[in-house]
Design an enzyme around this catalytic site. Structure first.
Site, mmCIF file in Angstrom:
data_model
loop_
_atom_site.group_PDB
_atom_site.id
_atom_site.type_symbol
_atom_site.label_atom_id
_atom_site.label_comp_id
_atom_site.label_asym_id
_atom_site.label_seq_id
_atom_site.Cartn_x
_atom_site.Cartn_y
_atom_site.Cartn_z
ATOM 1 N N SER A 159 0.651 -1.250 0.015
ATOM 2 C CA SER A 159 -0.116 0.012 -0.059
ATOM 3 C C SER A 159 0.838 1.124 -0.010
ATOM 4 O O SER A 159 0.449 2.344 -0.210
ATOM 5 C CB SER A 159 -0.967 0.114 1.176
ATOM 6 N N HIS B 111 -5.285 -5.029 -0.349
ATOM 7 C CA HIS B 111 -5.307 -3.904 -1.397
ATOM 8 C C HIS B 111 -5.414 -4.432 -2.856
ATOM 9 O O HIS B 111 -4.741 -3.858 -3.641
ATOM 10 C CB HIS B 111 -4.046 -2.978 -1.343
ATOM 11 N N LYS C 246 -12.194 -2.402 2.691
ATOM 12 C CA LYS C 246 -11.450 -1.605 1.788
ATOM 13 C C LYS C 246 -12.539 -1.610 0.535
ATOM 14 O O LYS C 246 -13.534 -1.230 0.612
ATOM 15 C CB LYS C 246 -9.942 -1.857 1.464
#
Ligand SMILES: *Cc1c(COP(=O)(O)O)cnc(C)c1O
Length: 400
Positions: free
Chosen positions: A186, A214, A245
């Site tokens: 990230s 991610h 996320k």
């Protein structure tokens, strides 16, 4: 309350964080999460620092799915999963995640932090080796610490060093070896070289684990993740990830893999056994999110269009970025005070983004990090690019 020195020592440490510029203030929003947010002071800002890759946090369809699950299953369970905290909605989500990721079974956690914290200790002991990328997420580092396996570390995404560590673990006579990496990192937007990692794992008889926090929902042709991106679906032993996320943005995590692994975790994984079940409205909304992104790649495609556009334009303006394709775009400013000033100026210009400098990133690698979302419109991105250009000129970062 009789040890005043304890509190004074804490205050001194907090003051040091302030003077070193490492104190993390909290930005307070008065609106839902989205491409635009309203700050507590009433200002509208374009948000370039959420992990809201598919734009599903604050999305009304996600909210409706959560409301439907809330209606049907109620607010909470007041139980861990194995006593009386498992509802049909949890089993359905676990099945959907397995189908989505191409695995046999999946176990839910309250967070990916818990998934990573609870994955190693039940599966590995002092006879085994965990070979971990140096830039892996804090929760992987903590999970490895809770386990008695021997630890090997390889330089970030460095396949020669990974092989060296595999040789070392083999020569040490370790029984099982597992290579562990974030699917995407990230800070840099780097994607782990999974094709090569899988080849090395095959060569040395090692297992593989990826943390897809991610990546799940948007990496790969249909958004399955890094393993789809590298065409190694079915070749990864353990996949962990977050529901907090791209996949809706509330909270929750998971571990996915072979049924023997997942059943062992259900029996032994401490954050699963000793922590409350995932709220049913989150499970219900996550199912709707998985259905939505399984039926159409529209959001994923828009995210990648936005990413490609931003990456191209920000370089054209004259900024330096870390090359790549991930929606995390590090705009390199190198100097810590410049990065701080830049982020502050962007805030004044109505753009929310975060600055990173040593020790979060290496010395001389200070940057602001931009995160693209499917929710950003072209107009919003152009506004952000104009602000970059203006702040860049003012601070002498771009010259032409
Ligand atoms: C964000 C993140 C986590 C933690 O996810 P939560 O569900 O918020 O606990 C774990 N691993 C990686 C790589 C992450 O980026």
């Amino acid at each position: 309350m009789s040890d005043q020195a304890f509190y004074s020592a804490l205050q001194t440490k907090l003051d040091t964080l302030q003077t070193e510029g490492l104190f993390k203030p909290e930005r307070v929003l008065a609106s839902r999460q989205g491409a635009e947010v309203v700050a507590a002071d009433g200002r509208t800002l374009i948000n370039m620092c959420a992990n809201n890759y598919l734009g599903l946090s604050g999305d009304l369809d996600t909210q409706k799915a959560a409301e439907a699950a809330l209606q049907k299953y109620g607010y909470g369970l007041s139980s861990v999963r194995f006593i009386c905290g498992t509802q049909t909605v949890h089993k359905e989500l676990e099945q959907k995640l397995s189908d989505f990721l191409g695995t046999e079974d999946t176990i839910l956690y309250a967070a990916a932090f818990d998934a990573n914290g609870g994955v190693f200790e039940p599966l590995f002991d002092e006879n085994d080796a965990i070979i971990s990328d140096a830039l892996n997420h804090a929760s992987i580092i903590d999970g490895v610490r809770l386990c008695k396996a021997a630890r090997y570390r390889y330089a970030n995404n460095d396949m020669a060093d990974l092989e060296k560590q595999l040789v070392a673990a083999t020569e040490a006579g370790k029984r099982h070896k597992i290579i562990v990496t974030d699917g995407a990192f990230s800070m840099d937007g780097t994607i782990a070289r999974l094709d090569e990692i899988v080849a090395l794992a095959e060569k040395y008889g090692a297992l593989t684990m990826i943390d897809e926090s991610h990546a799940s929902g948007f990496m790969g042709k249909t958004g399955r993740g890094t393993h789809e991106h590298f065409n190694v679906m079915g070749k990864i032993d353990i996949i962990t990830g977050t529901l907090g996320k791209a996949l809706g943005g509330a909270m929750g995590g998971f571990t996915s893999g072979r049924k023997e692994v997942i059943e062992t975790l259900r029996q032994k994984s401490r954050p699963y056994l000793f922590s409350n079940t995932l709220a049913p409205m989150i499970a219900g909304a996550s199912i709707a999110v998985l259905d939505r992104i399984s039926n159409s790649t529209e959001l994923r495609d828009r995210l990648h269009e936005n990413t490609a556009y931003f990456r191209k334009e920000i370089e054209r303006i004259g900024f330096t970025i870390k090359p790549g394709t991930h929606p995390v775009v590090p705009v390199m400013l190198f100097d810590a005070p410049v990065a701080q000033k830049f982020a502050a100026r962007m805030f004044e210009l109505g753009v929310l983004l975060s600055g990173f400098f040593y020790p979060v990133v290496p010395m001389g690698q200070a940057r602001v990090r931009v995160q693209l979302s499917a929710a950003h419109t072209r107009e919003q991105l152009d506004t952000v690019l104009k602000a970059f250009e203006q702040a860049g000129r003012e601070l002498g970062i771009i010259k032409n």
